[in-house]
Design a protein around this motif. Structure first.
Motif, PDB file in Angstrom:
ATOM      1  N   GLN A  49       0.830  -1.210   0.000  1.00 49.45           N
ATOM      2  CA  GLN A  49       0.000   0.000   0.000  1.00 49.45           C
ATOM      3  C   GLN A  49       0.859   1.253   0.000  1.00 49.45           C
ATOM      4  O   GLN A  49       0.604   2.207  -0.740  1.00 49.45           O
ATOM      5  N   SER A  50       1.902   1.253   0.821  1.00 49.49           N
ATOM      6  CA  SER A  50       2.786   2.422   0.908  1.00 49.49           C
ATOM      7  C   SER A  50       3.546   2.651  -0.390  1.00 49.49           C
ATOM      8  O   SER A  50       3.661   3.784  -0.866  1.00 49.49           O
ATOM      9  N   PHE A  51       4.056   1.564  -0.982  1.00 47.15           N
ATOM     10  CA  PHE A  51       4.800   1.707  -2.228  1.00 47.15           C
ATOM     11  C   PHE A  51       3.883   2.058  -3.400  1.00 47.15           C
ATOM     12  O   PHE A  51       4.308   2.733  -4.337  1.00 47.15           O
ATOM     13  N   GLU A  52       2.636   1.616  -3.344  1.00 44.19           N
ATOM     14  CA  GLU A  52       1.672   2.005  -4.367  1.00 44.19           C
ATOM     15  C   GLU A  52       1.374   3.502  -4.271  1.00 44.19           C
ATOM     16  O   GLU A  52       1.271   4.201  -5.289  1.00 44.19           O
ATOM     17  N   ASP A  53       1.244   4.001  -3.037  1.00 48.76           N
ATOM     18  CA  ASP A  53       1.050   5.442  -2.827  1.00 48.76           C
ATOM     19  C   ASP A  53       2.257   6.219  -3.359  1.00 48.76           C
ATOM     20  O   ASP A  53       2.110   7.282  -3.967  1.00 48.76           O
ATOM     21  N   TYR A  54       3.431   5.673  -3.108  1.00 47.01           N
ATOM     22  CA  TYR A  54       4.683   6.289  -3.571  1.00 47.01           C
ATOM     23  C   TYR A  54       4.679   6.424  -5.095  1.00 47.01           C
ATOM     24  O   TYR A  54       5.058   7.456  -5.649  1.00 47.01           O
ATOM     25  N   GLN A  55       4.224   5.374  -5.767  1.00 47.87           N
ATOM     26  CA  GLN A  55       4.167   5.397  -7.232  1.00 47.87           C
ATOM     27  C   GLN A  55       3.139   6.415  -7.716  1.00 47.87           C
ATOM     28  O   GLN A  55       3.400   7.183  -8.652  1.00 47.87           O
TER      29      GLN A  55
END
Length: 206
Positions: A140-146
């Motif tokens: 979830q965090s890395f998807e937000d980052y993207q």
């Protein structure tokens, strides 16, 4: 002080981005390597606890990046001229951001595969709840980052697009332009509104 944080996004150093994903994957993969050497029936509670702590630390660092990225997006959308200047946008900033988005996208796919393999491995079976907690939190965090980096890339590219001050959407001006012998337009363009629609259609096709 946002200019300092902006460097983290605009920097072409993609090794640092890749390093974050490698650390996240290693948190899951290293306990499996230890398991294969030790021949225990499952990972130890300490290994799982350490993995959760390391995952939380990585996720926290990514969330800080997301916060800074969100500040930059807000500055580009509704900030003052001074706010935008503070971003220190350079000529190659949009290109660097595109490279970063591609790297993050690739990293997300690799990390998803890492968690998939772990879920299939017998060592994580007794700790599947903890593994899925780490998976959900990290992805979830890395998807937000993207998503934030992608939006920032689009806004920077838009900001750097030079607009023409000579073009006017004033329908009266367009109607006068239609009569000009120097303007070649389709036969169906007979009014200022037609002229506006014609120009807009050419922009979409460009």
């Amino acid at each position: 002080m946002i200019g300092i944080e902006a460097l983290a996004f605009f920097s072409p150093d993609l090794d640092k981005v890749d390093g974050i994903f490698r650390k996240a994957s290693q948190v899951v993969e290293r306990p499996l390597d230890d398991f294969d050497r030790s021949h225990h029936r499952s990972l130890t509670k300490k290994q799982v606890s350490d993995a959760i702590k390391k995952t939380d630390a990585i996720v926290d660092s990514v969330r800080l990046q997301c916060i800074e990225g969100s500040k930059m997006i807000l500055a580009l959308k509704s900030g003052t001229e001074a706010d935008i200047e503070g971003l220190q946008i350079k000529e190659n900033s949009a290109e660097n951001l595109r490279s970063r988005v591609a790297e993050i996208s690739l990293g997300n796919k690799r990390m998803l595969y890492t968690f998939f393999k772990a879920e299939m491995h017998e060592a994580w079976a007794p700790h599947i709840t903890h593994l899925r907690y780490m998976k959900t939190k990290a992805l979830q965090s890395f998807e937000d980052y993207q998503k934030i980096t992608s939006e920032l890339c689009e806004l920077v590219a838009l900001y750097q697009t030079q607009s023409s001050d000579e073009f006017s959407y004033d329908l009266n001006v367009m109607s006068q332009s239609i009569q000009s012998k120097s303007v070649n337009h389709p036969d169906w363009v007979t009014t200022g509104e037609d002229f506006a629609n014609w120009i807009e259609s050419m922009r979409k096709d460009a």
